[in-house]
Write an enzyme that holds these catalytic residues in place. Sequence first.
Site, PDB file in Angstrom:
ATOM      1  N   CYS A 129     -36.225   1.852   7.863  1.00 41.10           N
ATOM      2  CA  CYS A 129     -36.933   2.907   6.656  1.00 41.10           C
ATOM      3  C   CYS A 129     -37.175   4.111   7.172  1.00 41.10           C
ATOM      4  CB  CYS A 129     -38.121   2.052   5.900  1.00 41.10           C
ATOM      5  SG  CYS A 129     -39.577   1.789   7.146  1.00 41.10           S
ATOM      6  N   ASP A 150     -40.764   2.596  -1.608  1.00 37.87           N
ATOM      7  CA  ASP A 150     -41.516   2.715  -0.492  1.00 37.87           C
ATOM      8  C   ASP A 150     -42.942   2.571  -1.212  1.00 37.87           C
ATOM      9  OD1 ASP A 150     -43.031   3.629   1.717  1.00 37.87           O
ATOM     10  OD2 ASP A 150     -42.068   5.460   1.785  1.00 37.87           O
ATOM     11  N   CYS A 199     -44.195   0.529   6.935  1.00 33.82           N
ATOM     12  CA  CYS A 199     -44.504  -0.229   5.748  1.00 33.82           C
ATOM     13  C   CYS A 199     -43.133  -1.357   5.615  1.00 33.82           C
ATOM     14  CB  CYS A 199     -44.542   0.569   4.555  1.00 33.82           C
ATOM     15  SG  CYS A 199     -45.688   1.727   4.698  1.00 33.82           S
ATOM     16  N   ARG A 200     -42.088  -0.734   4.814  1.00 40.21           N
ATOM     17  CA  ARG A 200     -40.942  -1.715   4.477  1.00 40.21           C
ATOM     18  C   ARG A 200     -40.313  -2.321   5.679  1.00 40.21           C
ATOM     19  NH1 ARG A 200     -38.175   2.613   0.842  1.00 40.21           N
ATOM     20  NH2 ARG A 200     -38.898   3.917   2.636  1.00 40.21           N
TER      21      ARG A 200
END
Length: 158
Positions: free
Chosen positions: A11, A129, A16-17
């Site tokens: 990412c 996101d 996060c992802r």
Amino acid sequence: MDKPIRIIFVCTGNTCRSSMAAELARAKIRDAQMGENAVIIESAGTGAFDGSPASPKAVEALKEKQLDLSGHRARRVTLEMLKEADYIFTMTLLQKQQILYLYPEGEGKIFTLKEFAFEISLGDLNIDDPYGYDLDYYRQCAQQLEEAISRMLAKVLC
């Protein structure tokens, strides 16, 4: 022993992802009792700051699934990582294009996660996101990732 399959999730910031995707994929592989060395799962970011921790909301969203992301540290994607990977899954079409620019000979092993998992080439290929959004958005992102990862692993490991 056969060479393990190496998968990298990419990412932007790797907080996060892609970090959530990697942990979710590791859990699915553990649950399937594939053996520790059958699949190597990694994550990185196109614009990551090496050593940054996972987003607190990403940690919380996965904690609710009994997964621990608290020890994650971001890292920037490198050409070496890309060369070693058997599959490279990005979260967006733009990230896929960035990776292909960096590593054009990787064509054929670089996909958006949704493109590969759901066999689509048009439409929404992105996993949005959650950075900067509330915990519910992170939960939704984790759910999207989980569904795509289940389908992806079924194809990769068949």
